[in-house]
Every structure is written in structure tokens, then in C-alpha cells.
Motif scaffolding. Sequence first.
Motif, PDB file in Angstrom:
ATOM      1  N   LEU A  44       0.780  -1.229   0.000  1.00  9.37           N
ATOM      2  CA  LEU A  44       0.000   0.000   0.000  1.00  9.37           C
ATOM      3  C   LEU A  44       0.819   1.291   0.000  1.00  9.37           C
ATOM      4  CD1 LEU A  44      -3.132  -0.586   2.242  1.00  9.37           C
ATOM      5  CD2 LEU A  44      -3.060  -0.009  -0.182  1.00  9.37           C
ATOM      6  N   PRO A  45       1.845   1.446   0.842  1.00 10.56           N
ATOM      7  CA  PRO A  45       2.544   2.742   0.886  1.00 10.56           C
ATOM      8  C   PRO A  45       3.024   3.203  -0.482  1.00 10.56           C
ATOM      9  CG  PRO A  45       3.191   1.399   2.746  1.00 10.56           C
ATOM     10  CD  PRO A  45       2.374   0.509   1.863  1.00 10.56           C
ATOM     11  N   GLU A  46       3.684   2.335  -1.215  1.00  9.85           N
ATOM     12  CA  GLU A  46       4.210   2.715  -2.520  1.00  9.85           C
ATOM     13  C   GLU A  46       3.081   3.032  -3.504  1.00  9.85           C
ATOM     14  OE1 GLU A  46       7.088   0.930  -6.082  1.00  9.85           O
ATOM     15  OE2 GLU A  46       6.857  -0.154  -4.185  1.00  9.85           O
ATOM     16  N   GLU A  47       2.034   2.214  -3.514  1.00  7.44           N
ATOM     17  CA  GLU A  47       0.942   2.433  -4.462  1.00  7.44           C
ATOM     18  C   GLU A  47       0.151   3.697  -4.120  1.00  7.44           C
ATOM     19  OE1 GLU A  47      -1.044   1.363  -7.995  1.00  7.44           O
ATOM     20  OE2 GLU A  47       0.822   0.638  -7.075  1.00  7.44           O
ATOM     21  N   LEU A  48      -0.078   3.939  -2.830  1.00 10.30           N
ATOM     22  CA  LEU A  48      -0.801   5.150  -2.435  1.00 10.30           C
ATOM     23  C   LEU A  48       0.034   6.397  -2.688  1.00 10.30           C
ATOM     24  CD1 LEU A  48      -2.612   4.038   0.855  1.00 10.30           C
ATOM     25  CD2 LEU A  48      -3.565   4.269  -1.453  1.00 10.30           C
ATOM     26  N   ASP A  49       1.341   6.300  -2.515  1.00 10.90           N
ATOM     27  CA  ASP A  49       2.216   7.424  -2.870  1.00 10.90           C
ATOM     28  C   ASP A  49       2.081   7.756  -4.355  1.00 10.90           C
ATOM     29  OD1 ASP A  49       3.395   8.321  -0.536  1.00 10.90           O
ATOM     30  OD2 ASP A  49       5.032   6.868  -0.604  1.00 10.90           O
ATOM     31  N   ARG A  50       2.035   6.731  -5.175  1.00 14.40           N
ATOM     32  CA  ARG A  50       1.890   6.964  -6.615  1.00 14.40           C
ATOM     33  C   ARG A  50       0.557   7.639  -6.920  1.00 14.40           C
ATOM     34  NH1 ARG A  50       1.736   2.532 -11.612  1.00 14.40           N
ATOM     35  NH2 ARG A  50       1.610   4.109 -13.275  1.00 14.40           N
ATOM     36  N   VAL A  51      -0.510   7.150  -6.290  1.00 15.76           N
ATOM     37  CA  VAL A  51      -1.833   7.739  -6.503  1.00 15.76           C
ATOM     38  C   VAL A  51      -1.839   9.203  -6.076  1.00 15.76           C
ATOM     39  CG1 VAL A  51      -4.243   7.693  -5.755  1.00 15.76           C
ATOM     40  CG2 VAL A  51      -3.070   5.555  -6.330  1.00 15.76           C
ATOM     41  N   ALA A  52      -1.235   9.494  -4.927  1.00 17.57           N
ATOM     42  CA  ALA A  52      -1.187  10.869  -4.431  1.00 17.57           C
ATOM     43  C   ALA A  52      -0.455  11.785  -5.410  1.00 17.57           C
ATOM     44  CB  ALA A  52      -0.519  10.908  -3.061  1.00 17.57           C
ATOM     45  N   ARG A  53       0.652  11.294  -5.963  1.00 14.50           N
ATOM     46  CA  ARG A  53       1.414  12.113  -6.917  1.00 14.50           C
ATOM     47  C   ARG A  53       0.634  12.320  -8.216  1.00 14.50           C
ATOM     48  NH1 ARG A  53       5.678   8.850  -4.891  1.00 14.50           N
ATOM     49  NH2 ARG A  53       5.465   7.433  -6.662  1.00 14.50           N
ATOM     50  N   GLU A  54       0.023  11.263  -8.724  1.00 10.21           N
ATOM     51  CA  GLU A  54      -0.684  11.337 -10.004  1.00 10.21           C
ATOM     52  C   GLU A  54      -1.926  12.229  -9.920  1.00 10.21           C
ATOM     53  OE1 GLU A  54       0.211  10.138 -12.850  1.00 10.21           O
ATOM     54  OE2 GLU A  54       1.648   8.522 -12.460  1.00 10.21           O
ATOM     55  N   THR A  55      -2.550  12.275  -8.758  1.00 11.02           N
ATOM     56  CA  THR A  55      -3.820  13.002  -8.622  1.00 11.02           C
ATOM     57  C   THR A  55      -3.683  14.337  -7.907  1.00 11.02           C
ATOM     58  OG1 THR A  55      -4.335  11.916  -6.505  1.00 11.02           O
ATOM     59  CG2 THR A  55      -5.088  10.822  -8.531  1.00 11.02           C
ATOM     60  N   ASN A  56      -2.523  14.563  -7.264  1.00 10.78           N
ATOM     61  CA  ASN A  56      -2.329  15.758  -6.430  1.00 10.78           C
ATOM     62  C   ASN A  56      -3.386  15.824  -5.328  1.00 10.78           C
ATOM     63  OD1 ASN A  56      -0.972  18.105  -5.625  1.00 10.78           O
ATOM     64  ND2 ASN A  56      -2.385  19.409  -6.770  1.00 10.78           N
ATOM     65  N   ALA A 114      -9.866  -5.260  -7.847  1.00 10.16           N
ATOM     66  CA  ALA A 114      -8.517  -4.954  -8.327  1.00 10.16           C
ATOM     67  C   ALA A 114      -7.523  -5.388  -7.257  1.00 10.16           C
ATOM     68  CB  ALA A 114      -8.363  -3.470  -8.617  1.00 10.16           C
ATOM     69  N   ALA A 115      -6.339  -5.755  -7.690  1.00  9.10           N
ATOM     70  CA  ALA A 115      -5.242  -6.022  -6.757  1.00  9.10           C
ATOM     71  C   ALA A 115      -4.615  -4.692  -6.344  1.00  9.10           C
ATOM     72  CB  ALA A 115      -4.194  -6.914  -7.415  1.00  9.10           C
ATOM     73  N   VAL A 116      -3.959  -4.680  -5.201  1.00  4.07           N
ATOM     74  CA  VAL A 116      -3.316  -3.451  -4.728  1.00  4.07           C
ATOM     75  C   VAL A 116      -2.341  -2.920  -5.772  1.00  4.07           C
ATOM     76  CG1 VAL A 116      -1.799  -2.463  -2.972  1.00  4.07           C
ATOM     77  CG2 VAL A 116      -3.578  -4.085  -2.313  1.00  4.07           C
ATOM     78  N   SER A 117      -1.592  -3.827  -6.375  1.00  4.59           N
ATOM     79  CA  SER A 117      -0.564  -3.420  -7.332  1.00  4.59           C
ATOM     80  C   SER A 117      -1.125  -2.788  -8.603  1.00  4.59           C
ATOM     81  CB  SER A 117       0.300  -4.630  -7.711  1.00  4.59           C
ATOM     82  OG  SER A 117      -0.520  -5.673  -8.247  1.00  4.59           O
ATOM     83  N   THR A 118      -2.422  -2.959  -8.845  1.00  7.64           N
ATOM     84  CA  THR A 118      -3.038  -2.367 -10.042  1.00  7.64           C
ATOM     85  C   THR A 118      -3.975  -1.216  -9.690  1.00  7.64           C
ATOM     86  OG1 THR A 118      -4.927  -3.907 -10.041  1.00  7.64           O
ATOM     87  CG2 THR A 118      -2.937  -4.597 -11.226  1.00  7.64           C
ATOM     88  N   THR A 119      -3.831  -0.664  -8.492  1.00 11.82           N
ATOM     89  CA  THR A 119      -4.750   0.387  -8.040  1.00 11.82           C
ATOM     90  C   THR A 119      -4.737   1.592  -8.970  1.00 11.82           C
ATOM     91  OG1 THR A 119      -4.531  -0.296  -5.723  1.00 11.82           O
ATOM     92  CG2 THR A 119      -5.354   1.925  -6.138  1.00 11.82           C
ATOM     93  N   THR A 149      -3.455   1.842 -12.008  1.00  9.67           N
ATOM     94  CA  THR A 149      -3.810   1.430 -13.364  1.00  9.67           C
ATOM     95  C   THR A 149      -5.321   1.395 -13.533  1.00  9.67           C
ATOM     96  OG1 THR A 149      -1.814   0.084 -13.505  1.00  9.67           O
ATOM     97  CG2 THR A 149      -3.553  -0.384 -15.101  1.00  9.67           C
ATOM     98  N   THR A 150      -6.011   0.871 -12.509  1.00  9.59           N
ATOM     99  CA  THR A 150      -7.476   0.833 -12.546  1.00  9.59           C
ATOM    100  C   THR A 150      -8.055   2.232 -12.381  1.00  9.59           C
ATOM    101  OG1 THR A 150      -7.444  -1.388 -11.582  1.00  9.59           O
ATOM    102  CG2 THR A 150      -9.523  -0.188 -11.481  1.00  9.59           C
ATOM    103  N   MET A 151      -7.543   2.968 -11.407  1.00 11.19           N
ATOM    104  CA  MET A 151      -8.062   4.287 -11.079  1.00 11.19           C
ATOM    105  C   MET A 151      -7.893   5.276 -12.232  1.00 11.19           C
ATOM    106  SD  MET A 151      -9.405   6.352  -8.925  1.00 11.19           S
ATOM    107  CE  MET A 151      -9.506   8.114  -8.779  1.00 11.19           C
ATOM    108  N   SER A 152      -6.823   5.147 -12.979  1.00  7.59           N
ATOM    109  CA  SER A 152      -6.521   6.103 -14.035  1.00  7.59           C
ATOM    110  C   SER A 152      -7.607   6.155 -15.104  1.00  7.59           C
ATOM    111  CB  SER A 152      -5.163   5.773 -14.677  1.00  7.59           C
ATOM    112  OG  SER A 152      -5.198   4.491 -15.293  1.00  7.59           O
ATOM    113  N   GLN A 153      -8.378   5.065 -15.247  1.00  6.88           N
ATOM    114  CA  GLN A 153      -9.465   5.059 -16.224  1.00  6.88           C
ATOM    115  C   GLN A 153     -10.586   6.041 -15.852  1.00  6.88           C
ATOM    116  OE1 GLN A 153     -10.569   0.856 -17.496  1.00  6.88           O
ATOM    117  NE2 GLN A 153      -9.389   0.464 -15.635  1.00  6.88           N
ATOM    118  N   TYR A 154     -10.683   6.354 -14.565  1.00  7.30           N
ATOM    119  CA  TYR A 154     -11.766   7.196 -14.065  1.00  7.30           C
ATOM    120  C   TYR A 154     -11.295   8.599 -13.682  1.00  7.30           C
ATOM    121  CZ  TYR A 154     -13.377   2.409 -13.450  1.00  7.30           C
ATOM    122  OH  TYR A 154     -13.682   1.095 -13.659  1.00  7.30           O
TER     123      TYR A 154
END
Length: 303
Positions: free
Chosen positions: A133-145, A250-255, A257-262
Motif C-alpha cells: 500500500l505505501p508505494e501504491e498510495l504514494d503513486r496515486v497521491a502524486r498522479e492526482t495531487n 482490483a489487486a493493490v498493485s493495479t490500483t 492502473t485501474t483508477m486512471s481510467q476514471y
Amino acid sequence: MKRASGMLGSPELAALAQASKIYECAYSVPKAMLLPLNDNGEPDVNVKNVAIANSIGGYPGLDVCNAAVETADYKVFRDADSLVPDCAVMVKELFRDEVSLTLKEVRSELFPEDENRKYIAVQFKRRFNAKLLPEELDRVARETNCTIVLFAAGTAPGHDWFEGYRNVASKMKEPIVVYETENVWKTVATIAGAEAVFSTSLHVRIMAFIFLKPRVTWCTLESDKWDAAVSGKHASFINLWEAPDMRACAAVSTTWTTMSQYWGETPAITQNQTEVYYEEAVHQYMTSFGKWGALLDDSNKIN
């Protein structure tokens, strides 16, 4: 009953519940047991008694629970015949003002210096692959601000826990808030105000659905492999009531990738279909409400 009483938070409360039980099923009792007692200490069959079993999940279950449900005058299920959506789909229709008022308080608690800060609401249960989770949520935070906000759907033993949330937060690099509230209205409002919602809880998923939020549901355990029981529960609701353009799991590792569609100003998938299916779910629920409401007349009113 033992499993349900174990959610009460202490051995003493669990023991008290066990000692006070009137039936082996924790959540349903036979219709006759809802009657007042007559002078002989027996159920007073002269009193009119109408039992409603509404939008039940997980049926069939334990034999004693099934037996109790079968005594009801009206019974419908969220994932079996006869079908009616989970009653949680009515939260926005019934409590829209309550949620809006509470959201103002939630924002002031989350971001006292910037109540308009955008955030993504995240919930997960204890038995979950939090290592990724930490790495994937960090990525989400950066991509979405957006700031990540960890919140609990419920903190009964075996469910969500703030200690685990704090552990994930300590390993993240991007801004994150652990929102330690156990107030149900604040929980719902947190979802309602989010830009998107990630979760393991079915009812968090339903709240994200009714508030038309981009949503990712994690149906995995420690190894990032599918949990058939959980994914089946989510898939049942999503396949029966949700918009067809929303992924069930979705798996955590694809969070991301899945979220980016929306996500974004022109997302590949919008919430337009969700709005249509939400309105249909409300319609289906209200149709059922009309049927079981008709079973109640003036003789059922409490004077």
C-alpha cells in the motif's frame, strides 16, 4: 451468535450477550419471538405481528437463521431471489442534508488550514496485503495531487484498525491523514467528499456508488491473491446493481492502473452510467418498500 458477540469489544460484553441471547441466530429471530408475552408467559398470538426481512445478504446461511427468516411475512435479498438492492443505497436519498452538514465538520477536522483540499478516501480491513500500500498510495497521491485519507468503516474486533493505518502512513512519502473517527455520519461524509474511494468493505463500496465516486475495490488478502468469499460478495452487488463499466475487483498493485481510467478532466470512464444505475437501484428499493409497507396498517402503529 458466538461470532457476533465477539464483535462487542470486550470478553465481558461478549459473555453478557451470550448469557442474554434468546435465539441461536445473532441477527434474526423467528416471528413468534417478537410477540409480547401473555399472562402465562407465552407469546400472545392474539397480537397482530408482521415481520419484514428486507434486503438480506448472505442467504442461505445458518439453518437457524434461515428458519427465522422463513417465518417472515415479507422477505427479499440483496443477492438471491427475490432481489432488492441493499438498503444502504437509500442513504443519500434519506440523509442528504445530514451528510452535507457533517462533511463541513469533516473537512475542518481533516484540513483545518485548507478545507477545500482534495483527497482520496481509503479503507482496508485487518486481513489485507498492506505491504504494497505505501508505494501504491504514494503513486496515486502524486498522479492526482490529492491527499490520502485513511478512514475506518468499523473497528469491531477483526475489522479495521487505526494502528495498521498509522503503520502504512509512517511508510509513505506523500501527504496522508489517518482520520480516527468512529462516527458513522463522519464516515459516510468522508466518502461523500472524496475525489475517489479505495476500499475492502462492501458498504464503503456502496457509499462510493451512491455518491457517484470513482471507486476501486480490493478483494485480496495477504498474498495479493483473490479472496473468493470477499470478491464474490462484492461481485454479486456490482453485477446485480452497479454500472457495467465499473470493475468489480482490483489487486493493490493495479490500483492506479485501474483508477486512471476514471481520472482526469476527460476520463475514459465517467460516472454517467453510475448515475443511471443508482437511480434504478433507488427505484427498485422503493418498489419493494411499497410492497412491504402495504402489510402495515393502523393496527401496527404504536400508541
